[in-house]
Design a protein around this motif. Structure first.
Motif, PDB file in Angstrom:
ATOM      1  N   SER A  27       0.815  -1.214   0.000  1.00 50.85           N
ATOM      2  CA  SER A  27       0.000   0.000   0.000  1.00 50.85           C
ATOM      3  C   SER A  27       0.851   1.269   0.000  1.00 50.85           C
ATOM      4  N   ALA A  28       2.120   1.153  -0.359  1.00 43.32           N
ATOM      5  CA  ALA A  28       3.010   2.321  -0.388  1.00 43.32           C
ATOM      6  C   ALA A  28       2.526   3.335  -1.415  1.00 43.32           C
ATOM      7  N   ALA A  29       2.740   4.609  -1.114  1.00 47.41           N
ATOM      8  CA  ALA A  29       2.317   5.669  -2.025  1.00 47.41           C
ATOM      9  C   ALA A  29       3.286   6.837  -1.952  1.00 47.41           C
ATOM     10  N   LEU A  30       3.450   7.504  -3.080  1.00 49.39           N
ATOM     11  CA  LEU A  30       4.225   8.737  -3.119  1.00 49.39           C
ATOM     12  C   LEU A  30       3.362   9.884  -2.626  1.00 49.39           C
ATOM     13  N   THR A  31       3.972  10.859  -2.003  1.00 51.27           N
ATOM     14  CA  THR A  31       3.269  12.059  -1.558  1.00 51.27           C
ATOM     15  C   THR A  31       3.482  13.131  -2.618  1.00 51.27           C
ATOM     16  N   PRO A  32       2.449  13.501  -3.371  1.00 50.30           N
ATOM     17  CA  PRO A  32       2.649  14.489  -4.431  1.00 50.30           C
ATOM     18  C   PRO A  32       2.918  15.873  -3.837  1.00 50.30           C
ATOM     19  N   PRO A  33       3.834  16.633  -4.451  1.00 54.43           N
ATOM     20  CA  PRO A  33       4.045  18.002  -3.993  1.00 54.43           C
ATOM     21  C   PRO A  33       2.808  18.848  -4.281  1.00 54.43           C
ATOM     22  N   VAL A  34       2.485  19.743  -3.348  1.00 54.04           N
ATOM     23  CA  VAL A  34       1.265  20.535  -3.443  1.00 54.04           C
ATOM     24  C   VAL A  34       1.566  21.989  -3.116  1.00 54.04           C
ATOM     25  N   ASP A  35       0.954  22.897  -3.879  1.00 57.00           N
ATOM     26  CA  ASP A  35       0.977  24.336  -3.581  1.00 57.00           C
ATOM     27  C   ASP A  35      -0.440  24.729  -3.213  1.00 57.00           C
ATOM     28  N   VAL A  36      -0.592  25.512  -2.141  1.00 58.02           N
ATOM     29  CA  VAL A  36      -1.907  25.987  -1.716  1.00 58.02           C
ATOM     30  C   VAL A  36      -1.872  27.507  -1.702  1.00 58.02           C
ATOM     31  N   ILE A  37      -2.818  28.107  -2.422  1.00 54.40           N
ATOM     32  CA  ILE A  37      -2.911  29.563  -2.504  1.00 54.40           C
ATOM     33  C   ILE A  37      -4.261  29.972  -1.945  1.00 54.40           C
ATOM     34  N   GLU A  38      -4.241  30.896  -0.985  1.00 53.03           N
ATOM     35  CA  GLU A  38      -5.484  31.370  -0.390  1.00 53.03           C
ATOM     36  C   GLU A  38      -5.747  32.798  -0.825  1.00 53.03           C
ATOM     37  N   ASP A  39      -7.007  33.095  -1.124  1.00 52.92           N
ATOM     38  CA  ASP A  39      -7.436  34.460  -1.408  1.00 52.92           C
ATOM     39  C   ASP A  39      -8.729  34.714  -0.638  1.00 52.92           C
ATOM     40  N   LEU A  66     -10.020  15.975   3.009  1.00 50.20           N
ATOM     41  CA  LEU A  66      -9.866  15.862   1.559  1.00 50.20           C
ATOM     42  C   LEU A  66      -8.809  14.808   1.290  1.00 50.20           C
ATOM     43  N   THR A  67      -9.131  13.820   0.469  1.00 49.89           N
ATOM     44  CA  THR A  67      -8.180  12.766   0.115  1.00 49.89           C
ATOM     45  C   THR A  67      -7.963  12.760  -1.389  1.00 49.89           C
ATOM     46  N   ILE A  68      -6.698  12.763  -1.781  1.00 55.96           N
ATOM     47  CA  ILE A  68      -6.315  12.645  -3.189  1.00 55.96           C
ATOM     48  C   ILE A  68      -5.633  11.291  -3.336  1.00 55.96           C
ATOM     49  N   GLU A  69      -6.148  10.442  -4.231  1.00 57.87           N
ATOM     50  CA  GLU A  69      -5.538   9.150  -4.531  1.00 57.87           C
ATOM     51  C   GLU A  69      -5.448   9.023  -6.047  1.00 57.87           C
ATOM     52  N   ALA A  70      -4.302   8.570  -6.522  1.00 57.16           N
ATOM     53  CA  ALA A  70      -4.117   8.466  -7.967  1.00 57.16           C
ATOM     54  C   ALA A  70      -3.136   7.360  -8.299  1.00 57.16           C
ATOM     55  N   GLN A  71      -3.274   6.855  -9.515  1.00 60.79           N
ATOM     56  CA  GLN A  71      -2.375   5.821 -10.038  1.00 60.79           C
ATOM     57  C   GLN A  71      -1.853   6.326 -11.378  1.00 60.79           C
ATOM     58  N   ARG A  91       1.837   5.172  -7.560  1.00 60.86           N
ATOM     59  CA  ARG A  91       0.643   5.418  -6.739  1.00 60.86           C
ATOM     60  C   ARG A  91       0.895   6.648  -5.884  1.00 60.86           C
ATOM     61  N   PHE A  92      -0.095   7.559  -5.878  1.00 60.37           N
ATOM     62  CA  PHE A  92      -0.002   8.802  -5.108  1.00 60.37           C
ATOM     63  C   PHE A  92      -1.120   8.849  -4.076  1.00 60.37           C
ATOM     64  N   GLN A  93      -0.828   9.425  -2.912  1.00 61.18           N
ATOM     65  CA  GLN A  93      -1.869   9.653  -1.910  1.00 61.18           C
ATOM     66  C   GLN A  93      -1.482  10.836  -1.045  1.00 61.18           C
ATOM     67  N   ARG A  94      -2.482  11.674  -0.776  1.00 64.00           N
ATOM     68  CA  ARG A  94      -2.279  12.819   0.121  1.00 64.00           C
ATOM     69  C   ARG A  94      -3.596  13.127   0.796  1.00 64.00           C
ATOM     70  N   VAL A  95      -3.547  13.442   2.081  1.00 68.30           N
ATOM     71  CA  VAL A  95      -4.752  13.705   2.866  1.00 68.30           C
ATOM     72  C   VAL A  95      -4.598  15.061   3.541  1.00 68.30           C
ATOM     73  N   PHE A  96      -5.664  15.874   3.464  1.00 68.23           N
ATOM     74  CA  PHE A  96      -5.671  17.205   4.068  1.00 68.23           C
ATOM     75  C   PHE A  96      -6.861  17.330   5.014  1.00 68.23           C
ATOM     76  N   THR A  97      -6.655  18.047   6.101  1.00 67.54           N
ATOM     77  CA  THR A  97      -7.748  18.425   6.975  1.00 67.54           C
ATOM     78  C   THR A  97      -8.135  19.842   6.596  1.00 67.54           C
ATOM     79  N   LEU A  98      -9.396  20.031   6.210  1.00 63.20           N
ATOM     80  CA  LEU A  98      -9.860  21.323   5.728  1.00 63.20           C
ATOM     81  C   LEU A  98     -10.487  22.134   6.851  1.00 63.20           C
ATOM     82  N   SER A  99     -10.343  23.424   6.756  1.00 60.32           N
ATOM     83  CA  SER A  99     -10.948  24.347   7.710  1.00 60.32           C
ATOM     84  C   SER A  99     -12.464  24.314   7.573  1.00 60.32           C
ATOM     85  N   LYS A 100     -13.162  24.574   8.658  1.00 68.37           N
ATOM     86  CA  LYS A 100     -14.625  24.647   8.623  1.00 68.37           C
ATOM     87  C   LYS A 100     -15.095  25.893   7.882  1.00 68.37           C
TER      88      LYS A 100
END
Length: 136
Positions: A27-39, A66-71, A91-100
Protein backbone atom coordinates in the motif's frame (compact mmCIF):
# COMPACT_ATOMS: atom_id res chain seq x y z
CA UNK A 1 -5.96 25.38 6.38
CA UNK A 2 -3.73 22.78 7.97
CA UNK A 3 -2.59 19.75 6.05
CA UNK A 4 -2.38 16.31 7.55
CA UNK A 5 -0.11 14.32 5.27
CA UNK A 6 -0.04 10.54 5.19
CA UNK A 7 3.21 9.06 3.91
CA UNK A 8 3.51 5.33 4.04
CA UNK A 9 6.84 4.51 2.37
CA UNK A 10 9.00 5.48 -0.54
CA UNK A 11 11.89 4.21 -2.57
CA UNK A 12 12.76 3.40 -6.16
CA UNK A 13 11.97 -0.16 -7.20
CA UNK A 14 14.40 -2.07 -9.38
CA UNK A 15 11.77 -4.37 -10.90
CA UNK A 16 10.07 -3.50 -14.19
CA UNK A 17 7.09 -5.84 -13.79
CA UNK A 18 4.09 -3.85 -12.48
CA UNK A 19 2.70 -6.94 -10.71
CA UNK A 20 5.98 -7.36 -8.83
CA UNK A 21 5.96 -3.65 -7.98
CA UNK A 22 2.46 -3.87 -6.55
CA UNK A 23 3.33 -6.83 -4.34
CA UNK A 24 6.69 -5.36 -3.35
CA UNK A 25 5.29 -2.03 -2.18
CA UNK A 26 1.86 -3.16 -0.99
CA UNK A 27 0.00 0.00 0.00
CA UNK A 28 3.01 2.32 -0.39
CA UNK A 29 2.32 5.67 -2.03
CA UNK A 30 4.22 8.74 -3.12
CA UNK A 31 3.27 12.06 -1.56
CA UNK A 32 2.65 14.49 -4.43
CA UNK A 33 4.05 18.00 -3.99
CA UNK A 34 1.27 20.53 -3.44
CA UNK A 35 0.98 24.34 -3.58
CA UNK A 36 -1.91 25.99 -1.72
CA UNK A 37 -2.91 29.56 -2.50
CA UNK A 38 -5.48 31.37 -0.39
CA UNK A 39 -7.44 34.46 -1.41
CA UNK A 40 -10.53 36.22 -0.07
CA UNK A 41 -12.85 33.84 -1.93
CA UNK A 42 -11.24 30.52 -0.92
CA UNK A 43 -8.24 28.31 -1.64
CA UNK A 44 -6.71 26.87 -4.78
CA UNK A 45 -4.65 23.71 -4.44
CA UNK A 46 -2.21 22.54 -7.14
CA UNK A 47 -0.93 18.94 -6.90
CA UNK A 48 1.72 17.45 -9.19
CA UNK A 49 0.49 14.07 -10.46
CA UNK A 50 2.69 13.12 -13.45
CA UNK A 51 1.33 10.37 -15.68
CA UNK A 52 -2.11 10.33 -13.99
CA UNK A 53 -5.22 10.24 -16.16
CA UNK A 54 -8.70 11.34 -15.10
CA UNK A 55 -9.79 7.69 -14.90
CA UNK A 56 -7.05 6.90 -12.38
CA UNK A 57 -7.73 9.88 -10.10
CA UNK A 58 -9.99 9.66 -7.04
CA UNK A 59 -10.89 12.69 -4.95
CA UNK A 60 -12.92 12.33 -1.76
CA UNK A 61 -14.24 14.91 0.68
CA UNK A 62 -15.70 13.51 3.88
CA UNK A 63 -16.45 15.85 6.79
CA UNK A 64 -13.35 18.09 6.87
CA UNK A 65 -11.01 15.60 5.19
CA UNK A 66 -9.87 15.86 1.56
CA UNK A 67 -8.18 12.77 0.11
CA UNK A 68 -6.31 12.64 -3.19
CA UNK A 69 -5.54 9.15 -4.53
CA UNK A 70 -4.12 8.47 -7.97
CA UNK A 71 -2.38 5.82 -10.04
CA UNK A 72 0.01 6.85 -12.80
CA UNK A 73 0.08 5.18 -16.17
CA UNK A 74 3.87 4.96 -16.23
CA UNK A 75 4.52 1.37 -17.21
CA UNK A 76 7.02 -0.53 -19.32
CA UNK A 77 5.60 -2.11 -22.47
CA UNK A 78 5.60 -5.92 -22.63
CA UNK A 79 8.87 -7.38 -23.84
CA UNK A 80 10.98 -4.39 -22.79
CA UNK A 81 13.22 -4.02 -19.75
CA UNK A 82 14.46 -0.83 -18.17
CA UNK A 83 18.11 -0.38 -17.37
CA UNK A 84 17.45 2.48 -14.94
CA UNK A 85 14.27 3.58 -13.18
CA UNK A 86 14.01 6.72 -11.07
CA UNK A 87 10.24 6.82 -10.65
CA UNK A 88 8.92 3.30 -10.41
CA UNK A 89 6.12 3.65 -7.93
CA UNK A 90 3.06 5.07 -9.65
CA UNK A 91 0.64 5.42 -6.74
CA UNK A 92 0.00 8.80 -5.11
CA UNK A 93 -1.87 9.65 -1.91
CA UNK A 94 -2.28 12.82 0.12
CA UNK A 95 -4.75 13.71 2.87
CA UNK A 96 -5.67 17.20 4.07
CA UNK A 97 -7.75 18.43 6.98
CA UNK A 98 -9.86 21.32 5.73
CA UNK A 99 -10.95 24.35 7.71
CA UNK A 100 -14.62 24.65 8.62
CA UNK A 101 -14.53 27.99 6.83
CA UNK A 102 -14.41 26.19 3.46
CA UNK A 103 -17.49 25.08 1.55
CA UNK A 104 -16.75 21.43 0.74
CA UNK A 105 -20.04 21.15 -1.19
CA UNK A 106 -18.66 23.42 -3.95
CA UNK A 107 -15.24 21.89 -4.68
CA UNK A 108 -14.22 22.01 -8.35
CA UNK A 109 -11.37 20.03 -9.91
CA UNK A 110 -9.41 20.20 -13.14
CA UNK A 111 -6.58 17.91 -14.34
CA UNK A 112 -4.27 19.13 -17.11
CA UNK A 113 -0.75 18.06 -18.08
CA UNK A 114 -0.10 16.20 -14.83
CA UNK A 115 -1.29 19.01 -12.54
CA UNK A 116 -4.48 18.75 -10.49
CA UNK A 117 -6.13 22.09 -9.69
CA UNK A 118 -8.72 22.09 -6.90
CA UNK A 119 -10.74 25.18 -6.05
CA UNK A 120 -12.49 25.23 -2.67
CA UNK A 121 -14.49 28.39 -1.98
CA UNK A 122 -15.02 29.86 1.45
CA UNK A 123 -18.40 29.29 3.06
CA UNK A 124 -20.70 32.31 3.08
CA UNK A 125 -20.35 32.71 6.86
CA UNK A 126 -16.55 32.94 6.52
CA UNK A 127 -16.40 35.52 3.73
CA UNK A 128 -15.54 39.08 4.70
CA UNK A 129 -18.51 41.40 4.62
CA UNK A 130 -19.02 45.07 5.08
CA UNK A 131 -21.21 46.26 7.93
CA UNK A 132 -23.10 49.49 7.33
CA UNK A 133 -23.22 51.87 10.25
CA UNK A 134 -26.26 54.04 10.64
CA UNK A 135 -25.94 57.53 12.05
CA UNK A 136 -28.64 58.53 14.51
Amino acid sequence: MSNDIQTRSSGAPDSTDSRQKASRYGSAALTPPVDVIEDAAGITLYADLPGVSRENLNLHVEAETLTIEAQSGLSVPDGLKTSHTEVGLGRFQRVFTLSKELDTEKVSAELAQGVLKLRIPKAEHAKPRRIDVEVS
